[in-house]
Design a protein around this motif. Structure first.
Motif, PDB file in Angstrom:
ATOM      1  N   ILE A 124       0.844  -1.202   0.000  1.00 42.78           N
ATOM      2  CA  ILE A 124       0.000   0.000   0.000  1.00 42.78           C
ATOM      3  C   ILE A 124       0.881   1.255   0.000  1.00 42.78           C
ATOM      4  O   ILE A 124       0.572   2.256  -0.657  1.00 42.78           O
ATOM      5  CB  ILE A 124      -0.955  -0.021   1.206  1.00 42.78           C
ATOM      6  CG1 ILE A 124      -1.985  -1.145   1.034  1.00 42.78           C
ATOM      7  CG2 ILE A 124      -1.654   1.315   1.385  1.00 42.78           C
ATOM      8  CD1 ILE A 124      -2.885  -1.360   2.240  1.00 42.78           C
ATOM      9  N   GLY A 125       2.006   1.192   0.706  1.00 45.00           N
ATOM     10  CA  GLY A 125       2.928   2.325   0.727  1.00 45.00           C
ATOM     11  C   GLY A 125       3.502   2.622  -0.649  1.00 45.00           C
ATOM     12  O   GLY A 125       3.588   3.791  -1.073  1.00 45.00           O
ATOM     13  N   GLU A 181      -3.872   8.785   3.286  1.00 42.59           N
ATOM     14  CA  GLU A 181      -5.132   8.462   3.950  1.00 42.59           C
ATOM     15  C   GLU A 181      -4.870   7.707   5.247  1.00 42.59           C
ATOM     16  O   GLU A 181      -3.847   7.034   5.407  1.00 42.59           O
ATOM     17  CB  GLU A 181      -6.015   7.618   3.033  1.00 42.59           C
ATOM     18  CG  GLU A 181      -6.401   8.300   1.736  1.00 42.59           C
ATOM     19  CD  GLU A 181      -7.281   9.518   1.961  1.00 42.59           C
ATOM     20  OE1 GLU A 181      -8.008   9.546   2.987  1.00 42.59           O
ATOM     21  OE2 GLU A 181      -7.235  10.444   1.125  1.00 42.59           O
ATOM     22  N   MET A 182      -5.847   7.792   6.151  1.00 41.82           N
ATOM     23  CA  MET A 182      -5.714   7.140   7.462  1.00 41.82           C
ATOM     24  C   MET A 182      -5.498   5.642   7.323  1.00 41.82           C
ATOM     25  O   MET A 182      -4.618   5.069   7.975  1.00 41.82           O
ATOM     26  CB  MET A 182      -6.973   7.419   8.290  1.00 41.82           C
ATOM     27  CG  MET A 182      -6.947   6.792   9.690  1.00 41.82           C
ATOM     28  SD  MET A 182      -7.496   5.053   9.758  1.00 41.82           S
ATOM     29  CE  MET A 182      -9.217   5.230   9.327  1.00 41.82           C
ATOM     30  N   ILE A 183      -6.254   4.977   6.459  1.00 43.79           N
ATOM     31  CA  ILE A 183      -6.138   3.521   6.326  1.00 43.79           C
ATOM     32  C   ILE A 183      -4.789   3.128   5.745  1.00 43.79           C
ATOM     33  O   ILE A 183      -4.222   2.084   6.088  1.00 43.79           O
ATOM     34  CB  ILE A 183      -7.299   2.963   5.469  1.00 43.79           C
ATOM     35  CG1 ILE A 183      -7.328   1.438   5.523  1.00 43.79           C
ATOM     36  CG2 ILE A 183      -7.194   3.452   4.030  1.00 43.79           C
ATOM     37  CD1 ILE A 183      -7.584   0.874   6.892  1.00 43.79           C
ATOM     38  N   GLU A 184      -4.237   3.988   4.866  1.00 46.47           N
ATOM     39  CA  GLU A 184      -2.928   3.706   4.275  1.00 46.47           C
ATOM     40  C   GLU A 184      -1.832   3.815   5.330  1.00 46.47           C
ATOM     41  O   GLU A 184      -0.948   2.948   5.421  1.00 46.47           O
ATOM     42  CB  GLU A 184      -2.667   4.677   3.123  1.00 46.47           C
ATOM     43  CG  GLU A 184      -3.637   4.507   1.962  1.00 46.47           C
ATOM     44  CD  GLU A 184      -3.601   5.656   0.974  1.00 46.47           C
ATOM     45  OE1 GLU A 184      -4.127   5.498  -0.143  1.00 46.47           O
ATOM     46  OE2 GLU A 184      -3.049   6.725   1.316  1.00 46.47           O
ATOM     47  N   ALA A 185      -1.875   4.883   6.131  1.00 46.86           N
ATOM     48  CA  ALA A 185      -0.891   5.053   7.208  1.00 46.86           C
ATOM     49  C   ALA A 185      -1.027   3.943   8.238  1.00 46.86           C
ATOM     50  O   ALA A 185      -0.027   3.427   8.768  1.00 46.86           O
ATOM     51  CB  ALA A 185      -1.061   6.421   7.854  1.00 46.86           C
ATOM     52  N   THR A 186      -2.291   3.542   8.531  1.00 45.38           N
ATOM     53  CA  THR A 186      -2.539   2.491   9.529  1.00 45.38           C
ATOM     54  C   THR A 186      -1.998   1.151   9.047  1.00 45.38           C
ATOM     55  O   THR A 186      -1.427   0.375   9.827  1.00 45.38           O
ATOM     56  CB  THR A 186      -4.045   2.381   9.820  1.00 45.38           C
ATOM     57  OG1 THR A 186      -4.529   3.648  10.282  1.00 45.38           O
ATOM     58  CG2 THR A 186      -4.319   1.322  10.872  1.00 45.38           C
TER      59      THR A 186
END
Length: 657
Positions: A357-358, A485-490
């Motif tokens: 995702i990163g 996005e929050m989900i990407e960082a999470t």
């Protein structure tokens, strides 16, 4: 040709002429019997003479043939008894029926006839039973090439001792080239004054020079951090036997100066070609550095690699210069491509998905389409929960595609980014490696023998906690187009949390920097804990595994599952992690049946035991503190026995290998 044979060949036409003459005289007698009778009297003397000669020559021929047969028979007997070839006849019960004197001379017994091969030369038994045509064996400190004629129960022995000694001499004298590299030399000495740097240089150089002199090695310094060494195969064998103690000598000597200098050595061997030896040495050095340094890699032309050392944790690099350079290089590759396909390893974990995702975000920041390859049938509980959360983010979820779709959309200009692995056999879809030429490898595991061929960019840092940490650093150097996005960082933070066991293992200052950056981008720690939740049944199964633990050596804990009970790899890893938190455990190993015919072993360590090296002995691999292997066709009990042998082999060498 003998003279009597030549004369006999002339007589046959003469006999024909006599016969014709007799016939003519008989015809003549019908008309004039007196003249015919006179002719017969004239023919009788030469005919008599020819008969006498014929009898004499027949006798001479018989004597010649008899003499020739005797000579041939005599030569055969001489060859059988006197030629320097051993001959042995045996019966079906492996008893010796006859040997020639040449073979008997190699044994102390008065006679070998009637003796059993089990008593005289039991090394011949497997050769005869398996009906091997030819093989080299050793008898009484002599080497023989034995040829078996199984139908006749006959064995020929050719003494090849001198030949084998010459072959060994040739092998031992073959040139070996080694490149010695001082790990982190520039980084460790950049803050030193000239006096201190000179003192450290003298210390390292004198240590290496003494090692070279003691072992008969030519050593030459070619730069501030590189040496080249030239020696032969015989010296290499001695160094292997001693497990390259120079690694420990340099490490211990420099540690007294409060500096952690270590060596990496790449060795090229096994070929007479000097250019090829140089290529092998450099390739071996790259392999040693890719595995974290402080070790020796020895490479042969057939691809076989041996490793020694590697018992210390890779030193974390204090600067991010390389991360910035790689990040910019990755940006250029992405910009030059038409799209980016990202792929992790089979049975993906949180680190594989998070780092994927990163990289997707890196591509998005460079305004390129990116797709993540995922086999939706190969997700464990944590990844499944992450994907359920991502499903609510339509734009991100639509970027996850199957292997077949990835093959369909790939083109000549597509960039393939492999994350969290560097082994072709472990990627989700190996056909993509063959389809796409531009491949980037980003991984935090120690480099193994198997490696993706000809990548355009490689970023492997064994010091890093996770691939998610490496990718997070890339994000900091990319164009600031759009917010993470929050989900990407999470997802990235979850990858770091899982691989560090909640920041307890393989955690450096840069790990916390990456986590801090992600937290600042909105990463949700509560959501991470939600992803990592487990069921009660899983907890009970893990507890049952831990209950079977037994200590094999001081600090070495081994747990194993029942022979008929199946466990998944994640459960084995969790059990090994839990054991490592117990008092008195320095390294933990968990063995269990994965599925029919497959045994899995998960290994964990606090750093004092290199579980990677132990697992590599069982055809596995991983990190110094985190490794695993899979074994086929054996039971749990047999896997435990082989594991104990590997542990013993590791400790026998003083933990050098």
């Amino acid at each position: 040709m003998p003279a009597f044979i030549e004369k006999r060949s002339i007589r046959y036409p003469f006999y024909g002429l006599i016969g014709i003459t007799v016939v003519l005289l008989i015809v003549l007698g019908y008309y004039n019997w007196i003249l015919s009778l006179v002719g017969l009297f004239l023919i009788i003397p030469p005919l008599y003479y020819m008969i006498v000669i014929e009898s004499s020559q027949r006798k001479e021929m018989e004597e010649y043939i008899s003499t020739l047969s005797y000579r041939v028979k005599r030569v055969g007997e001489e060859a059988l008894m006197e030629m320097p070839i051993g001959i042995m006849l045996i019966n079906d019960d492996y008893f010796i029926e006859w040997t020639n004197p040449f073979l008997s001379s190699y044994f102390d017994e008065d006679t070998l006839i009637g003796k059993s091969l089990y008593e005289i030369a039991d090394s011949l038994i497997p050769l005869i039973k398996q009906e091997v045509g030819t093989e080299i064996i050793t008898l009484h400190e002599r080497k023989f090439r034995v040829i078996l004629k199984s139908e006749e129960k006959l064995l020929y022995f050719f003494d090849v001792t001198e030949q084998k000694e010459i072959e060994k001499m040739y092998h031992d004298e073959r040139t070996v080239i080694a490149i010695i590299f001082l790990d982190n030399y520039d980084e460790l000495t950049q803050g030193m004054d000239d006096q201190m740097r000179g003192s450290i240089n003298n210390l390292v150089t004198s240590t290496l020079n003494k090692w070279a002199q003691d072992n008969g090695i030519f050593l030459k310094r070619i730069s501030s951090e590189r040496f080249i060494a030239v020696f032969n195969e015989a010296i290499l064998q001695l160094l292997e036997k001693g497990k390259f103690t120079v690694l420990d000598e340099v490490r211990e000597m420099t540690s007294k100066q409060n500096i952690s200098f270590t060596l990496s050595i790449g060795v090229g061997a096994g070929t007479p070609s000097l250019p090829e030896l140089g290529v092998l040495a450099q390739s071996s050095l790259d392999l040693a550095l890719g595995r974290g340094g402080d070790q020796v890699a020895i490479k042969h032309p057939n691809g076989k690699v041996k490793f020694f050392g590697g018992k210390t944790n890779p030193v974390e690099k204090r600067t991010r210069v390389r991360a910035r350079v790689i990040s910019h290089a990755l940006k250029d590759l992405i910009t030059a491509s038409d799209k980016v396909i990202i792929m992790g390893h089979k049975n993906p974990d949180m680190d594989s998905i998070g780092s994927s995702i990163g990289i997707y975000k890196v591509a998005q920041m460079n305004q390129k389409d990116a797709y993540i390859v995922l086999n939706f049938q190969e997700m464990d509980g944590a990844v499944h929960r992450l994907m359920e959360e991502i499903r609510h983010q339509e734009q991100l979820f639509s970027r996850f595609i199957g292997p077949e779709e990835a093959l369909e959309i790939s083109t000549e200009k597509t960039l393939l980014v492999i994350v969290d692995t560097h082994k072709p056999a472990l990627v989700i879809e190996e056909r993509l490696l063959n389809r796409i030429d531009n491949v980037v490898v980003i991984d935090h595991h120690r480099r193994g023998e198997e490696f993706i061929e000809n990548p355009v960019l490689v970023y492997m840092e064994p010091y890093a906690s996770s691939t998610a940490e490496l990718v997070t650093e890339f994000l900091e150097y990319q164009p600031k187009r759009g917010k993470i996005e929050m989900i990407e960082a999470t997802a990235l933070l979850a990858g770091i949390v899982v691989d560090t066991k909640s920041f307890t293992l393989r955690t450096g200052a840069r790990t916390f920097d990456a986590a801090s950056y992600l937290r600042g981008q909105g990463a949700d720690t509560i959501l991470v804990q939600k992803f990592l939740k487990e069921s009660v049944n899983t907890y009970i199964k893990r507890a049952k595994l831990i209950e079977s633990v037994a200590f094999y050596r001081d600090g070495i804990a081994i747990a194993k599952g029942e022979e008929n009970e199946l466990h998944d790899q994640v459960l084995l890893a969790q059990a090994a992690d839990t054991l490592l938190t117990m008092d008195g455990v320095a390294a933990s190993f968990v063995i269990a049946k994965r599925n029919e015919g497959l045994i899995g072993i998960s290994a964990r360590s606090l750093g004092s035991v290199n579980v990677q090296v132990i697992m590599e002995k069982l055809q596995g691999g991983g990190h110094l503190t985190n490794a695993a292997t899979q074994m086929t066709g054996i039971s749990v009990t047999e896997a435990e026995r082989q594991l104990k042998l590997a542990i013993e082999d590791y400790f026998e060498g003083g933990k050098k290998e």
